[in-house]
Design a protein around this motif. Structure first.
Motif, mmCIF file in Angstrom:
data_model
loop_
_atom_site.group_PDB
_atom_site.id
_atom_site.type_symbol
_atom_site.label_atom_id
_atom_site.label_comp_id
_atom_site.label_asym_id
_atom_site.label_seq_id
_atom_site.Cartn_x
_atom_site.Cartn_y
_atom_site.Cartn_z
ATOM 1 N N ASP A 82 -15.892 35.094 88.869
ATOM 2 C CA ASP A 82 -16.325 33.761 88.428
ATOM 3 C C ASP A 82 -17.554 33.273 89.185
ATOM 4 O O ASP A 82 -17.921 32.096 89.089
ATOM 5 N N MET A 83 -18.172 34.169 89.934
ATOM 6 C CA MET A 83 -19.425 33.856 90.618
ATOM 7 C C MET A 83 -20.554 34.394 89.732
ATOM 8 O O MET A 83 -20.732 35.603 89.605
ATOM 9 N N LYS A 84 -21.297 33.497 89.102
ATOM 10 C CA LYS A 84 -22.286 33.875 88.103
ATOM 11 C C LYS A 84 -23.713 33.800 88.667
ATOM 12 O O LYS A 84 -24.080 32.804 89.300
ATOM 13 N N ILE A 85 -24.497 34.837 88.389
ATOM 14 C CA ILE A 85 -25.905 34.841 88.788
ATOM 15 C C ILE A 85 -26.721 34.172 87.681
ATOM 16 O O ILE A 85 -26.836 34.694 86.575
ATOM 17 N N LEU A 86 -27.278 33.009 87.979
ATOM 18 C CA LEU A 86 -28.058 32.270 86.986
ATOM 19 C C LEU A 86 -29.487 32.789 86.850
ATOM 20 O O LEU A 86 -30.043 32.822 85.755
ATOM 21 N N ASP A 87 -30.087 33.197 88.002
ATOM 22 C CA ASP A 87 -31.483 33.647 87.958
ATOM 23 C C ASP A 87 -31.793 34.465 89.207
ATOM 24 O O ASP A 87 -31.172 34.286 90.258
ATOM 25 N N LYS A 88 -32.758 35.362 89.066
ATOM 26 C CA LYS A 88 -33.252 36.174 90.189
ATOM 27 C C LYS A 88 -34.775 36.134 90.142
ATOM 28 O O LYS A 88 -35.371 36.320 89.084
ATOM 29 N N ARG A 89 -35.394 35.903 91.297
ATOM 30 C CA ARG A 89 -36.851 35.855 91.362
ATOM 31 C C ARG A 89 -37.343 36.642 92.577
ATOM 32 O O ARG A 89 -36.700 36.654 93.623
ATOM 33 N N GLU A 90 -38.505 37.257 92.412
ATOM 34 C CA GLU A 90 -39.092 38.049 93.492
ATOM 35 C C GLU A 90 -39.883 37.150 94.438
ATOM 36 O O GLU A 90 -40.931 36.617 94.089
ATOM 37 N N GLY A 91 -39.362 36.998 95.655
ATOM 38 C CA GLY A 91 -40.018 36.160 96.656
ATOM 39 C C GLY A 91 -40.817 36.950 97.673
ATOM 40 O O GLY A 91 -41.407 36.367 98.592
ATOM 41 N N LYS A 92 -40.815 38.277 97.546
ATOM 42 C CA LYS A 92 -41.657 39.163 98.371
ATOM 43 C C LYS A 92 -41.447 38.980 99.870
ATOM 44 O O LYS A 92 -42.380 39.086 100.662
ATOM 45 N N TRP A 93 -40.226 38.669 100.278
ATOM 46 C CA TRP A 93 -39.838 38.513 101.688
ATOM 47 C C TRP A 93 -40.476 37.288 102.347
ATOM 48 O O TRP A 93 -40.327 37.085 103.552
ATOM 49 N N GLN A 107 -39.761 29.152 99.263
ATOM 50 C CA GLN A 107 -39.811 27.701 99.095
ATOM 51 C C GLN A 107 -40.354 27.329 97.720
ATOM 52 O O GLN A 107 -39.789 26.457 97.033
ATOM 53 N N ASP A 108 -41.428 27.980 97.298
ATOM 54 C CA ASP A 108 -42.042 27.668 95.996
ATOM 55 C C ASP A 108 -41.098 27.965 94.836
ATOM 56 O O ASP A 108 -40.982 27.167 93.893
ATOM 57 N N ILE A 109 -40.422 29.100 94.889
ATOM 58 C CA ILE A 109 -39.491 29.470 93.813
ATOM 59 C C ILE A 109 -38.341 28.473 93.745
ATOM 60 O O ILE A 109 -37.929 28.037 92.653
ATOM 61 N N THR A 110 -37.822 28.091 94.914
ATOM 62 C CA THR A 110 -36.721 27.127 94.933
ATOM 63 C C THR A 110 -37.171 25.773 94.394
ATOM 64 O O THR A 110 -36.416 25.111 93.654
ATOM 65 N N MET A 111 -38.382 25.357 94.720
ATOM 66 C CA MET A 111 -38.902 24.098 94.179
ATOM 67 C C MET A 111 -38.976 24.162 92.658
ATOM 68 O O MET A 111 -38.659 23.180 91.964
ATOM 69 N N ASN A 112 -39.368 25.317 92.133
ATOM 70 C CA ASN A 112 -39.424 25.489 90.672
ATOM 71 C C ASN A 112 -38.035 25.407 90.061
ATOM 72 O O ASN A 112 -37.851 24.806 88.988
ATOM 73 N N TRP A 113 -37.050 26.011 90.733
ATOM 74 C CA TRP A 113 -35.679 25.911 90.236
ATOM 75 C C TRP A 113 -35.222 24.454 90.214
ATOM 76 O O TRP A 113 -34.622 24.004 89.235
ATOM 77 N N LEU A 114 -35.526 23.746 91.280
ATOM 78 C CA LEU A 114 -35.121 22.342 91.364
ATOM 79 C C LEU A 114 -35.842 21.503 90.305
ATOM 80 O O LEU A 114 -35.225 20.627 89.670
ATOM 81 N N SER A 115 -37.124 21.770 90.092
ATOM 82 C CA SER A 115 -37.910 21.020 89.097
ATOM 83 C C SER A 115 -37.403 21.237 87.680
ATOM 84 O O SER A 115 -37.495 20.352 86.829
ATOM 85 N N GLY A 144 -37.137 29.344 103.547
ATOM 86 C CA GLY A 144 -38.006 28.699 102.556
ATOM 87 C C GLY A 144 -37.211 27.890 101.557
ATOM 88 O O GLY A 144 -37.592 26.766 101.189
ATOM 89 N N ALA A 145 -36.076 28.441 101.112
ATOM 90 C CA ALA A 145 -35.208 27.728 100.169
ATOM 91 C C ALA A 145 -34.644 26.456 100.795
ATOM 92 O O ALA A 145 -34.599 25.395 100.158
ATOM 93 N N ILE A 146 -34.235 26.556 102.041
ATOM 94 C CA ILE A 146 -33.707 25.381 102.756
ATOM 95 C C ILE A 146 -34.786 24.305 102.877
ATOM 96 O O ILE A 146 -34.534 23.114 102.645
#
Length: 325
Positions: A197-208, A214-222, A240-242
Motif C-alpha cells: 500500500d506504499m505507492k510511488i507517485l513520481d520519480k525524478r532525476e536529481g543527479k545527486w 530542492q528544485d524538483i521538490t518545489m515543482n512537486w509542491l507547486s 534539498g527536498a527538506i
C-alpha cells in the motif's frame, strides 16, 4: 723469478675481481633503490565537487599516505571524455595501479580494456562497473552492495508509514548504476506484501544534487502533489527536498524524508530532527580498501573481485555512533 710471477698473478687476480665486485654491488644498490621507490597510483575521480566523493577521496589520500604510495588524482568534472583522457595519461605515465571512480558506469568496458591491455592493476571504487561479471584478472571492485542500500531505506520508510502512503523518489544520475539500483530497490520493497500500500507517485532525476533536489521538490509542491514521504538516492538531494519544504512552509516535524550515505551534512540534518532515515556508506573505508587492493594487485597478490564495505541503516535512535569527530 717464480716468486715475482706469483705475486703478479695474485695482483692481477685481485684487480680483476674489483670490477666484478663493484658491478655486483651497484646492481644490488639499484635493486634496493627500485624496491624502495614508492608505488604510483593514478586516481580518476568522477567529481571533486561532491560531499560524498570528497569523503571517498580523502580516504584514498589518507590510506596512500599511510602506505607510502604516491598519488596522481584527477577530477573529471563529471565528463566521461575527460575521464577517459585522464586515464590514458595515467597509462602513458606507467602508473603501477589505477583507481577509478567512474563518471558513467556504462563506459567502464572501455576503461577496463584500456587499463588491462596496458598490464596495469585496476580498481573501481564506489560505483560498480557495468562489466563486473567480465572483469579480467588484475581488476577489483571496492564498493558497497547497492542492492542493500535502497532496500534498507525503503523498508524503514515503510515501517514509519506503517505500510501505507504515497511516496516520491529523487534519483541520482541515471547513467550511474548505483542510482538505477537504489531506485529499483525502492520499487521492489513497494511491491512486497507488507508494503504493497506504499505507492510511488513520481520519480525524478536529481543527479545527486542538493540544488536539483530542492528544485524538483518545489515543482512537486507547486503542482499540488500530495505525498507522505520523499525517498532520495542520497543525502544531498534529501536535504534539498527538506529545504524546499521549509521554504514553501510545508514542513512538519513528522515529515518523512529519507536519504542514503549518512554524510556529515545528512547526520547534522538528522540531529536537527529533519532527515528521518539514512543509510551509512563507509566512503572513507571504501577509499582505504581501494588503495589496499591497488597495492596488492600491483604486487601480484590475490584480491577478491568484489570487496564489500557493508551498508548500515541510520535512524535518529542510532545516529550517534556514526557521527564523525
Amino acid at each position: 723469478m717464480r716468486k715475482n710471477h706469483l705475486l703478479a698473478a695474485i695482483a692481477a687476480a685481485f684487480l680483476a675481481a674489483l670490477p666484478v665486485h663493484s658491478q655486483a654491488q651497484t646492481q644490488k644498490q639499484t635493486q634496493a633503490q627500485a624496491h624502495a621507490q614508492p608505488l604510483r597510483i593514478g586516481v580518476a575521480m568522477a567529481l571533486f565537487d561532491d560531499t560524498g566523493l570528497t569523503i571517498l577521496r580523502n580516504g584514498i589520500v589518507d590510506a596512500a599516505r599511510k602506505h607510502g604510495a604516491e598519488l596522481q588524482i584527477e577530477d573529471a568534472s563529471n565528463d566521461v571524455g575527460k575521464q577517459l583522457s585522464q586515464i590514458q595519461n595515467m597509462i602513458a605515465q606507467r602508473a603501477d595501479a589505477i583507481i577509478v571512480n567512474p563518471v558513467d558506469t556504462d563506459a567502464t568496458p572501455r576503461i577496463t580494456r584500456m587499463v588491462s591491455d596496458a598490464g596495469i592493476a585496476l580498481v573501481y571504487v564506489n560505483r560498480q562497473p557495468v562489466d563486473f561479471d567480465k572483469l579480467p584478472a588484475g581488476t577489483a571492485v571496492v564498493a558497497s552492495d547497492e542492492k542493500l542500500s535502497g532496500t534498507l531505506q525503503a523498508r524503514q520508510v515503510c515501517k514509519l508509514l506503517e505500510g501505507r502512503g504515497n511516496i516520491l523518489v529523487l534519483m541520482g544520475e541515471l547513467s550511474n548504476e548505483s542510482a538505477r539500483t537504489r531506485t529499483r530497490d525502492i520499487e521492489e520493497v513497494a511491491a512486497t506484501p507488507e508494503c504493497a500500500d506504499m505507492k510511488i507517485l513520481d520519480k525524478r532525476e536529481g543527479k545527486w544534487s542538493r540544488t536539483q533536489g530542492q528544485d524538483i521538490t518545489m515543482n512537486w509542491l507547486s503542482s499540488g502533489m500530495k505525498f507522505d514521504a520523499i525517498l532520495a538516492n542520497n543525502d544531498e538531494m534529501a536535504i534539498g527536498a527538506i529545504n524546499a519544504l521549509k521554504a514553501a512552509r510545508k514542513w512538519r516535524p513528522d515529515t518523512i524524508v529519507a536519504g542514503i550515505d549518512a554524510t556529515p551534512d545528512g547526520l547534522s540534518s538528522m540531529k536537527n530532527g529533519d532527515l528521518k532515515v539514512s543509510v551509512f556508506q563507509n566512503l572513507a573505508g571504501q577509499g582505504a580498501k581501494a588503495v589496499d587492493a591497488a597495492l596488492r594487485l600491483a604486487g601480484k597478490q590475490p584480491v577478491e573481485r568484489f570487496v564489500n564495505v557493508p551498508f548500515e541503516l541510520v535512524t535518529p535512535e542510532n545516529m550517534g555512533q556514526y557521527a564523525r569527530p
